[in-house]
Enzyme design. Structure first.
Site, PDB file in Angstrom:
ATOM      1  N   CYS A 173       0.750  -1.120   0.002  1.00 13.91           N
ATOM      2  CA  CYS A 173      -0.012  -0.042   0.003  1.00 13.91           C
ATOM      3  C   CYS A 173       0.881   1.288  -0.023  1.00 13.91           C
ATOM      4  O   CYS A 173       1.589   1.365   0.755  1.00 13.91           O
ATOM      5  CB  CYS A 173      -0.915   0.014   1.315  1.00 13.91           C
ATOM      6  N   ASN A 228       1.610  -9.033 -10.812  1.00 10.37           N
ATOM      7  CA  ASN A 228       0.399  -8.209 -10.556  1.00 10.37           C
ATOM      8  C   ASN A 228       0.819  -6.649 -11.314  1.00 10.37           C
ATOM      9  O   ASN A 228       2.041  -6.269 -11.253  1.00 10.37           O
ATOM     10  CB  ASN A 228      -0.168  -7.745  -9.114  1.00 10.37           C
TER      11      ASN A 228
HETATM   12  C1  LIG Z   1      -8.127   2.087  -5.015  1.00  8.45           C
HETATM   13  C2  LIG Z   1      -7.237   1.030  -4.771  1.00  8.45           C
HETATM   14  C3  LIG Z   1      -7.319   0.281  -3.514  1.00  8.45           C
HETATM   15  C4  LIG Z   1      -6.126  -0.710  -3.439  1.00  8.45           C
HETATM   16  N1  LIG Z   1      -6.407  -1.504  -2.148  1.00  8.45           N
HETATM   17  C5  LIG Z   1      -5.554  -2.512  -2.043  1.00  8.45           C
HETATM   18  C6  LIG Z   1      -5.888  -3.253  -0.951  1.00  8.45           C
HETATM   19  O1  LIG Z   1      -6.376  -3.028  -0.106  1.00  8.45           O
HETATM   20  N2  LIG Z   1      -4.737  -4.599  -0.968  1.00  8.45           N
HETATM   21  C7  LIG Z   1      -3.981  -4.705  -1.789  1.00  8.45           C
HETATM   22  O2  LIG Z   1      -3.179  -5.828  -1.614  1.00  8.45           O
HETATM   23  N3  LIG Z   1      -3.736  -3.909  -2.759  1.00  8.45           N
HETATM   24  C8  LIG Z   1      -4.635  -2.938  -3.268  1.00  8.45           C
HETATM   25  N4  LIG Z   1      -4.394  -1.978  -4.164  1.00  8.45           N
HETATM   26  C9  LIG Z   1      -3.382  -2.484  -5.114  1.00  8.45           C
HETATM   27  C10 LIG Z   1      -4.001  -3.397  -6.136  1.00  8.45           C
HETATM   28  O3  LIG Z   1      -4.327  -4.634  -5.524  1.00  8.45           O
HETATM   29  C11 LIG Z   1      -2.879  -3.741  -7.185  1.00  8.45           C
HETATM   30  O4  LIG Z   1      -1.870  -4.226  -6.575  1.00  8.45           O
HETATM   31  C12 LIG Z   1      -2.750  -2.587  -8.055  1.00  8.45           C
HETATM   32  O5  LIG Z   1      -3.505  -1.677  -8.249  1.00  8.45           O
HETATM   33  C13 LIG Z   1      -1.782  -2.897  -9.224  1.00  8.45           C
HETATM   34  O6  LIG Z   1      -2.430  -3.764 -10.110  1.00  8.45           O
HETATM   35  P1  LIG Z   1      -3.502  -3.017 -11.461  1.00  8.45           P
HETATM   36  O7  LIG Z   1      -2.520  -2.188 -12.269  1.00  8.45           O
HETATM   37  O8  LIG Z   1      -4.009  -4.415 -12.050  1.00  8.45           O
HETATM   38  O9  LIG Z   1      -4.451  -2.150 -10.754  1.00  8.45           O
HETATM   39  C14 LIG Z   1      -5.495  -0.959  -4.411  1.00  8.45           C
HETATM   40  C15 LIG Z   1      -5.325  -0.555  -5.560  1.00  8.45           C
HETATM   41  C16 LIG Z   1      -6.278   0.746  -5.697  1.00  8.45           C
HETATM   42  C17 LIG Z   1      -6.328   1.324  -7.164  1.00  8.45           C
END
Ligand SMILES: Cc1cc2nc3c(=O)[nH]c(=O)nc-3n(C[C@H](O)[C@H](O)[C@H](O)COP(=O)(O)O)c2cc1C
Length: 310
Positions: free
Chosen positions: A92, A193
């Protein structure tokens, strides 16, 4: 994903095949043993013997914290409440969380990351699998491999790697080839990811990272059929047809109906706009309709705008 993927969204997204598991929004652990209601708020699925969505996809509970003792106590609490898998968030990037020494802040010190994982693992033994999620680093990628090894040595049974540093925020690209470097040095499964928006992205992420599995984040909100597309392509070698706006609008209406049972109309309006905003990047119709609905505050009016001719 905090503020985005609640139990209702998990339910809706996993109605199509493709997801092997989902993760809750993080439960923030800051010192004391949290009451059961906090866990149940984040993971209502704990009411079931093995937490899963209504269509049977396992739900893993995520904790975010840095104090080994507090993590251990809350891991035991989660176990008592019926969690079947525990994920630790070291990714985070938000300032508030990092200022309080949580999330990505531990990526600056692999030894502390190790201590957090091993304390959690020791607290629940082999009864409850512990997994971890990291970014490639805090300000640079120098410690990426050390952090990954620390998670493995601490007892994590799986590691999700978001291919950016904390400093990168969400700026593209996600460095899938860096995830590959980590994957080659670890013996636990590594999940790639970051920035997987389409079937093509999925394939590139897999190829460059060498990972068998990927985790979808925003891509699953932008295209709720993305996991199904990947699944269908694996099963048949063919592409699933593009989803029409009509189907997306139907999903959003169902989302509103379910959210309305637990939230005020004002909250549902903001949740709906949030999801449609996520859809805009992959769907020109969502983009077009968002321009019309972004100023609407009445829920029924907003729902009409989803389907009426513009
Ligand atoms: C609004 C928001 C909230 C997120 N909350 C979490 C969370 O609670 N736990 C977590 O492991 N990752 C959280 N993430 C990260 C996502 O799980 C992910 O790792 C990140 O967005 C990259 O992947 P993506 O490019 O496919 O979105 C959050 C991302 C966003 C944008």
């Amino acid at each position: 994903m905090e503020g985005v993927i609640d139990a209702i969204t998990r339910d809706l997204l996993t109605r199509h095949p493709g997801f092997d598991w989902t993760v809750t929004e993080f439960v923030r652990v800051v010192g004391t043993r949290l009451p059961p209601r906090t866990f149940l708020r984040h993971c209502p699925e704990l009411a079931d013997p093995a937490p899963h969505t209504p269509s049977g996809v396992p739900v893993h509970l995520q904790l975010l914290g840095s104090d080994p003792q507090a993590l251990a106590e809350n891991a035991q609490q989660a176990l008592k409440l019926g969690a079947s898998s525990l994920d630790l968030n070291f990714g985070c990037p938000t300032k508030l969380v990092n200022r309080h020494d949580g999330g990505a802040s531990l990526l600056r010190d692999p030894q502390r990351l190790y201590t957090a994982v091993s304390a959690t693992h020791r607290a629940v033994g082999d009864t409850l699998p512990v997994t971890a999620k990291i970014r490639l680093g805090f300000a640079s990628r120098l410690l990426a491999l050390d952090c990954a090894r620390a998670a493995e040595d601490g007892g994590a049974q799986q590691l999700v790697v978001h291919g950016r540093t904390r400093q990168d925020g969400y700026r593209p690209p996600a460095h899938w080839e860096w995830i590959g470097r980590i994957q080659r040095h670890l013996s636990i499964p590594v999940v790639a990811n970051g920035d997987i928006w389409t079937l093509e992205d999925y394939w590139k992420a897999r190829t460059l990272s060498g990972c068998q599995d990927v985790m979808l984040g925003r891509g699953a909100l932008a295209d709720p059929w993305l996991a199904a597309r990947i699944h269908h392509w694996h099963a048949t070698g063919e592409r699933l047809a593009t989803t029409h706006w009509h189907d997306r609008a139907k999903l959003l209406r169902e989302f509103a109906t379910m959210q309305r049972r637990v939230h005020t109309n004002k909250v549902v309006v903001s949740l709906l706009k949030q999801w449609i905003n996520h859809m805009r990047s992959q769907d020109s119709e969502a983009n077009r309709r968002f321009d019309t609905l972004k100023r609407i505050t009445d829920l029924d009016r907003l729902l009409n705008v989803l389907t009426e001719p513009l």
